[in-house]
Motif scaffolding. Structure first.
Motif, PDB file in Angstrom:
ATOM      1  N   LEU A  82     -10.286   1.653  -6.463  1.00  0.00           N
ATOM      2  CA  LEU A  82      -9.069   1.620  -7.270  1.00  0.00           C
ATOM      3  C   LEU A  82      -9.396   2.108  -8.680  1.00  0.00           C
ATOM      4  CD1 LEU A  82      -6.051   0.617  -7.051  1.00  0.00           C
ATOM      5  CD2 LEU A  82      -6.834  -1.430  -8.270  1.00  0.00           C
ATOM      6  N   TYR A 133      -2.750   8.551  -5.389  1.00  0.00           N
ATOM      7  CA  TYR A 133      -3.783   7.600  -4.973  1.00  0.00           C
ATOM      8  C   TYR A 133      -3.419   6.969  -3.627  1.00  0.00           C
ATOM      9  CZ  TYR A 133      -6.712   3.485  -4.734  1.00  0.00           C
ATOM     10  OH  TYR A 133      -7.584   2.524  -4.300  1.00  0.00           O
ATOM     11  N   VAL A 134      -2.178   6.555  -3.474  1.00  0.00           N
ATOM     12  CA  VAL A 134      -1.756   5.958  -2.204  1.00  0.00           C
ATOM     13  C   VAL A 134      -1.885   6.970  -1.072  1.00  0.00           C
ATOM     14  CG1 VAL A 134       0.255   5.098  -0.929  1.00  0.00           C
ATOM     15  CG2 VAL A 134      -0.284   4.178  -3.199  1.00  0.00           C
ATOM     16  N   VAL A 187       0.638  -0.019  -5.630  1.00  0.00           N
ATOM     17  CA  VAL A 187      -0.362   0.390  -4.640  1.00  0.00           C
ATOM     18  C   VAL A 187      -0.479  -0.670  -3.544  1.00  0.00           C
ATOM     19  CG1 VAL A 187      -2.825   0.795  -4.281  1.00  0.00           C
ATOM     20  CG2 VAL A 187      -1.653   1.850  -6.231  1.00  0.00           C
ATOM     21  N   VAL A 206      -0.153   7.315  -9.221  1.00  0.00           N
ATOM     22  CA  VAL A 206      -0.066   6.217  -8.265  1.00  0.00           C
ATOM     23  C   VAL A 206       0.249   6.766  -6.877  1.00  0.00           C
ATOM     24  CG1 VAL A 206       1.281   4.178  -7.608  1.00  0.00           C
ATOM     25  CG2 VAL A 206       0.582   4.487  -9.986  1.00  0.00           C
ATOM     26  N   ALA A 235       5.534   4.273  -3.441  1.00  0.00           N
ATOM     27  CA  ALA A 235       4.660   3.708  -4.474  1.00  0.00           C
ATOM     28  C   ALA A 235       5.096   4.149  -5.864  1.00  0.00           C
ATOM     29  CB  ALA A 235       3.206   4.116  -4.212  1.00  0.00           C
ATOM     30  N   SER A 293       3.782   7.447  -0.356  1.00  0.00           N
ATOM     31  CA  SER A 293       3.376   7.886  -1.691  1.00  0.00           C
ATOM     32  C   SER A 293       4.576   7.847  -2.630  1.00  0.00           C
ATOM     33  CB  SER A 293       2.802   9.305  -1.628  1.00  0.00           C
ATOM     34  OG  SER A 293       1.592   9.326  -0.924  1.00  0.00           O
ATOM     35  N   ARG A 320      -5.511   7.185  -0.137  1.00  0.00           N
ATOM     36  CA  ARG A 320      -5.965   6.013   0.616  1.00  0.00           C
ATOM     37  C   ARG A 320      -5.469   6.056   2.061  1.00  0.00           C
ATOM     38  NH1 ARG A 320      -8.252   1.413  -1.534  1.00  0.00           N
ATOM     39  NH2 ARG A 320      -8.517   1.019   0.686  1.00  0.00           N
TER      40      ARG A 320
END
Length: 201
Positions: free
Chosen positions: A54, A9-10, A72, A6, A156, A153, A13
């Motif tokens: 996602l 991924y953040v 997220v 997670v 999250a 990050s 992004r």
């Protein structure tokens, strides 16, 4: 799926958002800010900003937002709120949540007597993600006011684990440890050392 996934991924992004040209980047951040105070997926105009790319493992199968979707979504929308009108990037690796909140206390205040501690306590003990989102929004607005950065990050990751009874106490304990730790002299200096963002939002 793990909290590290997670967080990565953040981070990915946010890097994509920062890499956009000025006007699309500002539009993306403005769109994300519209989602503050809402649940994941509630605003159709936000679907592209939040749901595009996602990972399938994060996605709900029953229409109820998953822990990963909540983590997220909150990280991205609150980063957009935090970044509003800032000339520096408010996402900074290593800027832990509890330590950032501690920097909101006055120079002569005891940590437990600060008004921000009451906000922090209400946030950490929120009974639902909607309640947590409300309290977290207020804290992020204070961080924006004082130009105090945050590691989104890592936030999250914390928000992901905070949703599980078995791991929520560990997140709360770490936040408390960060808050009560002796402030790092480097971190208590003005944020002039922060990474410049010439295309401020």
């Amino acid at each position: 799926m793990t909290e590290k996934t997670v967080g990565r991924y953040v981070g990915w992004r946010l890097e994509k958002i920062r890499a956009l040209p000025e006007h699309p980047r500002k539009a993306m951040l403005a769109n994300l800010r519209r989602g503050v105070g809402h649940a994941p997926g509630e605003i159709p105009e936000l679907w592209g900003s939040f749901l595009q790319d996602l990972p399938e493992a994060f996605q709900s199968r029953d229409g109820i937002p998953t822990p990963a979707e909540w983590a997220v979504y909150l990280a991205l929308t609150l980063y957009a709120l935090h970044q509003q009108s800032q000339t520096k990037d408010m996402n900074r690796a290593g800027a832990a949540f509890g330590a950032a909140v501690r920097r909101l206390t006055g120079p002569n205040e005891e940590p437990q007597d600060s008004s921000v501690f009451r906000r922090f306590n209400a946030l950490a003990t929120a009974a639902s993600m909607a309640e947590l989102s409300h309290h977290l929004r207020g804290v992020i607005q204070l961080l924006r006011r004082d130009e105090i950065p945050l590691d989104y990050s890592r936030l999250a990751e914390d928000l992901f684990w905070l949703q599980f009874p078995g791991t929520a106490p560990q997140v709360r304990l770490r936040w408390g440890q960060e808050y009560y730790a002796a402030p790092d002299e480097k971190e208590t200096q003005d944020t002039d050392s922060g990474k410049e963002n010439p295309n401020e939002e």
